[in-house]
Enzyme design. Structure first.
Site, mmCIF file in Angstrom:
data_model
loop_
_atom_site.group_PDB
_atom_site.id
_atom_site.type_symbol
_atom_site.label_atom_id
_atom_site.label_comp_id
_atom_site.label_asym_id
_atom_site.label_seq_id
_atom_site.Cartn_x
_atom_site.Cartn_y
_atom_site.Cartn_z
ATOM 1 N N ASP A 202 96.144 46.060 81.402
ATOM 2 C CA ASP A 202 97.052 47.197 81.272
ATOM 3 C C ASP A 202 96.975 47.719 79.843
ATOM 4 O O ASP A 202 96.152 47.248 79.042
ATOM 5 C CB ASP A 202 98.493 46.790 81.631
ATOM 6 C CG ASP A 202 99.251 47.914 82.343
ATOM 7 O OD1 ASP A 202 99.222 49.054 81.834
ATOM 8 O OD2 ASP A 202 99.871 47.655 83.390
ATOM 9 N N GLY A 226 93.216 48.163 78.212
ATOM 10 C CA GLY A 226 92.288 49.211 78.586
ATOM 11 C C GLY A 226 92.901 50.253 79.492
ATOM 12 O O GLY A 226 94.097 50.226 79.799
ATOM 13 N N ASP A 227 92.055 51.164 79.929
ATOM 14 C CA ASP A 227 92.429 52.303 80.760
ATOM 15 C C ASP A 227 91.686 52.179 82.075
ATOM 16 O O ASP A 227 90.451 52.198 82.104
ATOM 17 C CB ASP A 227 92.044 53.596 80.029
ATOM 18 C CG ASP A 227 92.253 54.847 80.854
ATOM 19 O OD1 ASP A 227 92.787 54.749 81.970
ATOM 20 O OD2 ASP A 227 91.860 55.928 80.374
ATOM 21 N N PHE A 228 92.406 52.054 83.186
ATOM 22 C CA PHE A 228 91.719 51.807 84.454
ATOM 23 C C PHE A 228 90.927 52.996 84.987
ATOM 24 O O PHE A 228 90.214 52.883 85.968
ATOM 25 C CB PHE A 228 92.656 51.244 85.523
ATOM 26 C CG PHE A 228 93.955 52.000 85.760
ATOM 27 C CD1 PHE A 228 93.992 53.366 85.917
ATOM 28 C CD2 PHE A 228 95.138 51.278 85.875
ATOM 29 C CE1 PHE A 228 95.185 54.028 86.169
ATOM 30 C CE2 PHE A 228 96.344 51.926 86.134
ATOM 31 C CZ PHE A 228 96.364 53.303 86.281
ATOM 32 N N HIS A 245 99.314 54.862 94.710
ATOM 33 C CA HIS A 245 100.274 55.859 95.207
ATOM 34 C C HIS A 245 100.782 56.787 94.098
ATOM 35 O O HIS A 245 101.412 57.804 94.396
ATOM 36 C CB HIS A 245 101.433 55.183 95.959
ATOM 37 C CG HIS A 245 102.446 54.496 95.097
ATOM 38 N ND1 HIS A 245 103.622 54.007 95.616
ATOM 39 C CD2 HIS A 245 102.489 54.197 93.765
ATOM 40 C CE1 HIS A 245 104.337 53.455 94.655
ATOM 41 N NE2 HIS A 245 103.666 53.557 93.531
#
Length: 337
Positions: A202, A226-228, A245
């Site tokens: 995250d 990090g950035d998913f 969602h």
């Protein structure tokens, strides 16, 4: 006007006042009234003194909550906390207080009040109200971000153990919890599966609040920042709980592609989300879907929606595992597997 028409009108007018119940629930949660009912019934005057509130108005709020069984009023006008309302306490084993404050926060409440614009404009109204997209607002507003992350943890905690127990995880390997917040689900997965290792993935400010550092998981976890949308840590299983969602289809495909690229051979992606049933029965996903519509840009999805989404990312559904919660585990593998 016919009798049926009168009944319909009365029903619809009553339903239109329904928003006042969550408003009352929020008010009670905000002043912490339930925390002062653990030792038995108390009068509105007694409660007002310890919560620094107005006794008459507090009584009016509690009177409405009593109609839904959150509290009960006795013949002397004192209120007690019921078993149904117990989780309103801050120190309840699975306290819902933070989740209530999140779900009724102005960042979600105000967009819901302008939901008609979603119908006429075809998009979320959040940016029009707050001047920036949902997650950008949270990133620059620490107080609201804290409400969101604490509330999400409170909303998720009661679900995590039943979800971890419902799915047959492998005996060994690495589980990556993508966008896993404070790590509540990963913690339960590691507890149930002592041969697994876990990675909580995250953003740095979220990871600062993680809860993985407990004796029973010692040496079996790590965190990764990090950035998913850009990458995901390598692993055998990638968890995505209540992540997809939040986003539009094209952004979801990007997240799934990053996870597929990071999967070990024979790996799996587990999308832990509600699967909207195709019937007219009440379901939390049908309600939450309108929150997503008004404040974010995502949506709740049906089984067919998930199949289409996963296929676009080079994946295919192998099975859907129901859990005792409102969420299911949508298991997927590489389409070529």
């Amino acid at each position: 006007m016919t009798t049926d028409s009168r009944s319909s009108a009365a029903f619809l007018v009553d339903e239109s006042l329904g928003y006042l119940f969550p408003a009352a629930l929020r008010a009670a949660a905000a002043v912490g009234v339930a925390d002062h009912l653990t030792d038995g019934p108390r009068s509105p005057a007694e409660l007002a003194e310890v919560t620094a509130t107005d006794a008459r108005n507090l009584s009016r709020v509690l009177r409405l909550l009593a109609t839904r069984g959150i509290v009960a009023e006795d013949a002397e006008g004192r209120f007690r906390l019921t078993a149904t309302g117990d989780a309103l306490r801050t120190d309840a084993p699975h306290s819902a207080r933070s989740a209530i404050l999140m779900n009724t926060d102005r960042s979600l409440w105000l967009p819901a009040a302008e939901m008609d614009r979603c119908l006429t404009e075809g998009t979320s109204v959040f940016e029009g109200i707050f001047g920036m997209p949902f997650f950008a607002h949270f990133a620059q507003d620490e107080a609201t971000a804290a409400v969101f992350h604490t509330g999400m943890a409170a909303m998720s905690d009661p679900e995590n153990e039943p979800i971890a127990a419902a799915y047959d995880f492998p005996a060994t390997g690495t589980v990556v919890d993508v966008g896993g917040g404070h790590g509540g689900l990963l913690l339960e997965v590691l507890r149930h599966n002592p041969g697994l290792r876990g990675v909580l993935y995250d953003q740095p400010h979220v990871l600062a609040g993680h809860r993985l550092d407990v004796e029973e998981t010692e040496g079996r976890w790590s965190v990764a920042e990090g950035d998913f949308f850009s990458a995901a840590p390598p692993g055998d299983i990638h968890l995505l709980k209540r992540i997809l969602h939040d986003w539009e289809d094209d952004r979801c495909v990007t997240i799934l592609e990053r996870c597929r690229e990071a999967m070990a051979p024979g790996g799996r992606i587990l999308v832990v989300d509600a699967v909207v049933p195709r019937d007219n029965a009440p379901h939390q996903a049908k309600t939450l879907d309108l929150l997503l519509m008004s404040a974010l840009v995502g949506r709740e999805r049906t089984e067919a929606d998930f199949a289409e989404l996963l296929a676009a990312a080079g994946l295919r559904i192998t099975r859907i595992v129901p859990t005792p919660t409102v969420l299911s585990v949508v298991e997927a593998v590489a389409a070529s597997a």
